[in-house]
Motif scaffolding. Structure first.
Motif, PDB file in Angstrom:
ATOM      1  N   PHE A 253     -10.988  13.205 -45.017  1.00  0.00           N
ATOM      2  CA  PHE A 253     -11.128  11.834 -44.531  1.00  0.00           C
ATOM      3  C   PHE A 253     -11.649  11.870 -43.091  1.00  0.00           C
ATOM      4  CE2 PHE A 253      -8.191  11.513 -47.994  1.00  0.00           C
ATOM      5  CZ  PHE A 253      -8.319  10.230 -48.513  1.00  0.00           C
ATOM      6  N   PRO A 254     -12.892  11.426 -42.843  1.00  0.00           N
ATOM      7  CA  PRO A 254     -13.433  11.480 -41.481  1.00  0.00           C
ATOM      8  C   PRO A 254     -12.755  10.458 -40.570  1.00  0.00           C
ATOM      9  CG  PRO A 254     -14.946  10.308 -42.927  1.00  0.00           C
ATOM     10  CD  PRO A 254     -13.854  10.859 -43.805  1.00  0.00           C
ATOM     11  N   ASP A 255     -12.458  10.888 -39.356  1.00  0.00           N
ATOM     12  CA  ASP A 255     -11.793  10.012 -38.392  1.00  0.00           C
ATOM     13  C   ASP A 255     -12.653   9.944 -37.131  1.00  0.00           C
ATOM     14  OD1 ASP A 255      -9.923   8.642 -36.754  1.00  0.00           O
ATOM     15  OD2 ASP A 255      -8.261   9.480 -37.879  1.00  0.00           O
ATOM     16  N   GLY A 256     -12.200  10.516 -36.025  1.00  0.00           N
ATOM     17  CA  GLY A 256     -12.963  10.434 -34.791  1.00  0.00           C
ATOM     18  C   GLY A 256     -14.171  11.350 -34.792  1.00  0.00           C
ATOM     19  N   ILE A 257     -15.244  10.888 -34.109  1.00  0.00           N
ATOM     20  CA  ILE A 257     -16.454  11.693 -33.951  1.00  0.00           C
ATOM     21  C   ILE A 257     -16.938  11.514 -32.520  1.00  0.00           C
ATOM     22  CG2 ILE A 257     -17.988   9.859 -34.788  1.00  0.00           C
ATOM     23  CD1 ILE A 257     -19.712  12.098 -36.071  1.00  0.00           C
ATOM     24  N   SER A 258     -17.441  12.595 -31.926  1.00  0.00           N
ATOM     25  CA  SER A 258     -17.933  12.519 -30.554  1.00  0.00           C
ATOM     26  C   SER A 258     -19.093  13.469 -30.371  1.00  0.00           C
ATOM     27  CB  SER A 258     -16.818  12.859 -29.556  1.00  0.00           C
ATOM     28  OG  SER A 258     -16.444  14.221 -29.672  1.00  0.00           O
ATOM     29  N   SER A 259     -19.952  13.143 -29.411  1.00  0.00           N
ATOM     30  CA  SER A 259     -21.062  14.014 -29.058  1.00  0.00           C
ATOM     31  C   SER A 259     -20.660  14.889 -27.877  1.00  0.00           C
ATOM     32  CB  SER A 259     -22.285  13.166 -28.674  1.00  0.00           C
ATOM     33  OG  SER A 259     -23.285  13.961 -28.078  1.00  0.00           O
ATOM     34  N   ASN A 260     -21.118  16.149 -27.903  1.00  0.00           N
ATOM     35  CA  ASN A 260     -20.867  17.008 -26.740  1.00  0.00           C
ATOM     36  C   ASN A 260     -21.961  16.839 -25.686  1.00  0.00           C
ATOM     37  OD1 ASN A 260     -23.058  18.423 -27.762  1.00  0.00           O
ATOM     38  ND2 ASN A 260     -22.028  20.407 -27.831  1.00  0.00           N
ATOM     39  N   ALA A 325       2.023  26.103 -41.630  1.00  0.00           N
ATOM     40  CA  ALA A 325       3.053  25.068 -41.516  1.00  0.00           C
ATOM     41  C   ALA A 325       3.181  24.535 -40.097  1.00  0.00           C
ATOM     42  CB  ALA A 325       4.394  25.621 -41.986  1.00  0.00           C
ATOM     43  N   ASP A 326       2.891  25.384 -39.100  1.00  0.00           N
ATOM     44  CA  ASP A 326       3.025  24.965 -37.708  1.00  0.00           C
ATOM     45  C   ASP A 326       1.694  24.555 -37.092  1.00  0.00           C
ATOM     46  OD1 ASP A 326       1.809  27.415 -37.631  1.00  0.00           O
ATOM     47  OD2 ASP A 326       3.062  28.220 -36.016  1.00  0.00           O
ATOM     48  N   CYS A 327       0.708  24.234 -37.917  1.00  0.00           N
ATOM     49  CA  CYS A 327      -0.612  23.877 -37.396  1.00  0.00           C
ATOM     50  C   CYS A 327      -0.560  22.565 -36.609  1.00  0.00           C
ATOM     51  CB  CYS A 327      -1.623  23.745 -38.540  1.00  0.00           C
ATOM     52  SG  CYS A 327      -1.343  22.322 -39.620  1.00  0.00           S
ATOM     53  N   TYR A 328      -1.580  22.365 -35.767  1.00  0.00           N
ATOM     54  CA  TYR A 328      -1.742  21.076 -35.091  1.00  0.00           C
ATOM     55  C   TYR A 328      -2.422  20.151 -36.097  1.00  0.00           C
ATOM     56  CZ  TYR A 328      -2.627  17.568 -31.540  1.00  0.00           C
ATOM     57  OH  TYR A 328      -2.630  16.387 -30.827  1.00  0.00           O
ATOM     58  N   ALA A 329      -1.618  19.337 -36.776  1.00  0.00           N
ATOM     59  CA  ALA A 329      -2.066  18.650 -37.989  1.00  0.00           C
ATOM     60  C   ALA A 329      -2.620  17.246 -37.722  1.00  0.00           C
ATOM     61  CB  ALA A 329      -0.904  18.551 -38.976  1.00  0.00           C
ATOM     62  N   GLN A 330      -3.335  16.755 -38.719  1.00  0.00           N
ATOM     63  CA  GLN A 330      -3.843  15.385 -38.759  1.00  0.00           C
ATOM     64  C   GLN A 330      -4.623  15.042 -37.491  1.00  0.00           C
ATOM     65  OE1 GLN A 330      -0.738  12.613 -40.116  1.00  0.00           O
ATOM     66  NE2 GLN A 330       0.297  14.340 -41.065  1.00  0.00           N
ATOM     67  N   ILE A 331      -5.584  15.905 -37.173  1.00  0.00           N
ATOM     68  CA  ILE A 331      -6.421  15.680 -35.994  1.00  0.00           C
ATOM     69  C   ILE A 331      -7.278  14.439 -36.212  1.00  0.00           C
ATOM     70  CG2 ILE A 331      -8.270  16.646 -34.569  1.00  0.00           C
ATOM     71  CD1 ILE A 331      -7.176  19.428 -35.287  1.00  0.00           C
ATOM     72  N   ALA A 332      -7.206  13.522 -35.252  1.00  0.00           N
ATOM     73  CA  ALA A 332      -7.884  12.243 -35.393  1.00  0.00           C
ATOM     74  C   ALA A 332      -9.038  12.069 -34.417  1.00  0.00           C
ATOM     75  CB  ALA A 332      -6.881  11.097 -35.200  1.00  0.00           C
ATOM     76  N   ASN A 333      -9.127  12.951 -33.433  1.00  0.00           N
ATOM     77  CA  ASN A 333     -10.130  12.785 -32.386  1.00  0.00           C
ATOM     78  C   ASN A 333     -10.425  14.149 -31.763  1.00  0.00           C
ATOM     79  OD1 ASN A 333     -10.069  12.247 -29.038  1.00  0.00           O
ATOM     80  ND2 ASN A 333     -11.652  11.180 -30.181  1.00  0.00           N
ATOM     81  N   VAL A 334     -11.681  14.377 -31.410  1.00  0.00           N
ATOM     82  CA  VAL A 334     -12.099  15.637 -30.788  1.00  0.00           C
ATOM     83  C   VAL A 334     -13.022  15.328 -29.615  1.00  0.00           C
ATOM     84  CG1 VAL A 334     -13.105  17.919 -31.156  1.00  0.00           C
ATOM     85  CG2 VAL A 334     -12.154  16.657 -33.097  1.00  0.00           C
ATOM     86  N   VAL A 335     -12.732  15.930 -28.454  1.00  0.00           N
ATOM     87  CA  VAL A 335     -13.584  15.793 -27.276  1.00  0.00           C
ATOM     88  C   VAL A 335     -13.846  17.186 -26.714  1.00  0.00           C
ATOM     89  CG1 VAL A 335     -13.793  14.870 -24.943  1.00  0.00           C
ATOM     90  CG2 VAL A 335     -12.679  13.511 -26.720  1.00  0.00           C
ATOM     91  N   GLU A 336     -15.113  17.497 -26.425  1.00  0.00           N
ATOM     92  CA  GLU A 336     -15.449  18.791 -25.836  1.00  0.00           C
ATOM     93  C   GLU A 336     -15.646  18.651 -24.334  1.00  0.00           C
ATOM     94  OE1 GLU A 336     -18.962  22.218 -25.885  1.00  0.00           O
ATOM     95  OE2 GLU A 336     -18.822  20.811 -27.574  1.00  0.00           O
ATOM     96  N   ARG A 337     -15.081  19.589 -23.588  1.00  0.00           N
ATOM     97  CA  ARG A 337     -15.294  19.663 -22.136  1.00  0.00           C
ATOM     98  C   ARG A 337     -15.096  21.110 -21.684  1.00  0.00           C
ATOM     99  NH1 ARG A 337     -14.362  16.236 -17.566  1.00  0.00           N
ATOM    100  NH2 ARG A 337     -14.883  14.495 -18.947  1.00  0.00           N
ATOM    101  N   ASP A 338     -16.091  21.667 -21.026  1.00  0.00           N
ATOM    102  CA  ASP A 338     -16.002  23.000 -20.426  1.00  0.00           C
ATOM    103  C   ASP A 338     -15.522  24.064 -21.425  1.00  0.00           C
ATOM    104  OD1 ASP A 338     -16.820  21.912 -17.993  1.00  0.00           O
ATOM    105  OD2 ASP A 338     -14.761  21.502 -17.372  1.00  0.00           O
TER     106      ASP A 338
END
Length: 359
Positions: A253-260, A325-338
């Protein structure tokens, strides 16, 4: 009647009543039939891996579900929480403090060129927050239609704010209902720098979600969560005002999208596709039955980390996953910096940070 027969009669009555409720009770949704394409397997360009096993988890204090993240010019990290607070973390990820409180649900967040944090708030509308934390309402409606649930945004080089309304019909607290109903309740809008009110660019979107303007300013991408795809709306000639599909049949399911800002669009897949849910989509009657079920029985997001990167042609060029099981789950947004990725989530109580150069 014997006691045993009486008990049997009561049990049968309860079963019959429950069955009647599941099959015939009125529901507020009007599901639309849609047969999705067969989900791609997690192989090839979507090969399962554990690259996101090294995600750092940055505390936002006592907050929950920091869906979106943004970084200012000084590298400070901002996260919007479900209780309306926007937390500010120092560049090293420490000293979480309240930057502002919208009293709503801040979702999409991007800084403009003058240092104001522009926020798509699912409850309060389109907001601008100055560096001192003072909040200004930019818009609460477009084309005479009051916002139902704003979701995400991006800002073009000329200052135009492109933002989405996930659904005019359901509030953010009922986003799963909108996905279950599967109706085109979303739209893409724009607020020009000199305009007093936004304008609608694209209607009929099945849960409009993440937004990203291309580095060359020729198009804007919109995540259409309900259709497992990314749509492209053209901003310049010869296709200005037209839209097409940038990438289709995603494995989640696609959620957040961003340009680098250079060569990649980062896309968060908040949870992988579910075969059961895909089988329900062509069957509106069964989706009504599912709606009547207790919430804990209904389909729910899987705990999984899934982020991909797309090039300017919509081709997959990065594939980051983790199913532990301990993953950083349900990622909704991604931002790239440095050379780092910063993650927001609808399932975690922390902000995620991932170093690209280690991989």
């Amino acid at each position: 009647m014997s006691r045993k027969k009486f008990v049997y009669a009561i049990v049968l009555l309860v079963i019959a009543s429950a069955l009647a409720y599941l099959l015939f009770a009125p529901v507020p949704i009007t599901p639309e039939a849609w047969t999705p394409p067969a989900a791609p397997t997690l192989s090839g360009q979507y090969e399962q891996n554990t690259r996101l096993s090294t995600v750092e988890k940055l505390s936002v204090g006592d907050g929950h579900k920091p869906e979106d993240v943004a970084l200012d010019a000084q590298g400070r990290i901002y996260a919007g929480l479900e209780d309306g607070r926007i937390m500010q973390l120092q560049p090293d990820g420490t000293h979480a403090a309240v930057f502002a409180n919208t009293q709503g649900r801040p979702l999409g967040m991007v800084f403009d060129r003058t240092g104001n944090l522009i926020v798509a708030d699912a409850i309060k509308g389109l907001l601008s927050i100055n560096p001192a934390g003072a909040i200004k309402v930019l818009a609460t409606e477009a084309d005479g239609v009051k916002f139902g649930c704003l979701n995400d945004l991006d800002i073009a080089a000329d200052g135009t704010i492109y933002f989405t309304e996930a659904s005019y019909k359901y509030p953010m607290s009922q986003f799963a209902i909108d996905i279950l109903e599967h109706q085109p309740n979303g739209r893409l809008m724009a607020l020009d720098p000199q305009a007093q009110k936004p304008r609608t660019l694209l209607r009929g979107i099945y849960f409009a979600n993440g937004v990203a303007v291309s580095p060359d300013q020729s198009f804007v991408l919109v995540a259409e969560t309900g259709k497992y795809r990314i749509r492209r709306f053209w901003l310049k000639d010869p296709k200005q005002g037209m839209d097409d599909t940038f990438i289709d049949n995603l494995p989640g399911f696609p959620d957040g999208i961003s340009s680098n800002g250079a060569d990649k669009f980062w896309l968060a897949l908040v949870t992988p596709r579910q075969s059961l849910f895909d089988k329900l989509l062509p069957r509106p009657f069964l989706r009504k039955v599912v709606f009547r079920l207790p919430k804990f029985i209904q389909p729910a997001p899987e705990r999984y980390s899934f982020v991909i990167a797309l090039d300017s042609q919509g081709r997959v060029v990065e594939n980051l996953q983790n199913g532990a099981a301990d993953c950083y789950a349900q990622i909704a947004n991604v931002v790239e910096r440095d050379n780092k990725l910063y993650f927001g989530s609808i399932g975690e109580d922390t902000v995620g940070r991932f170093s690209l150069f280690r991989h």
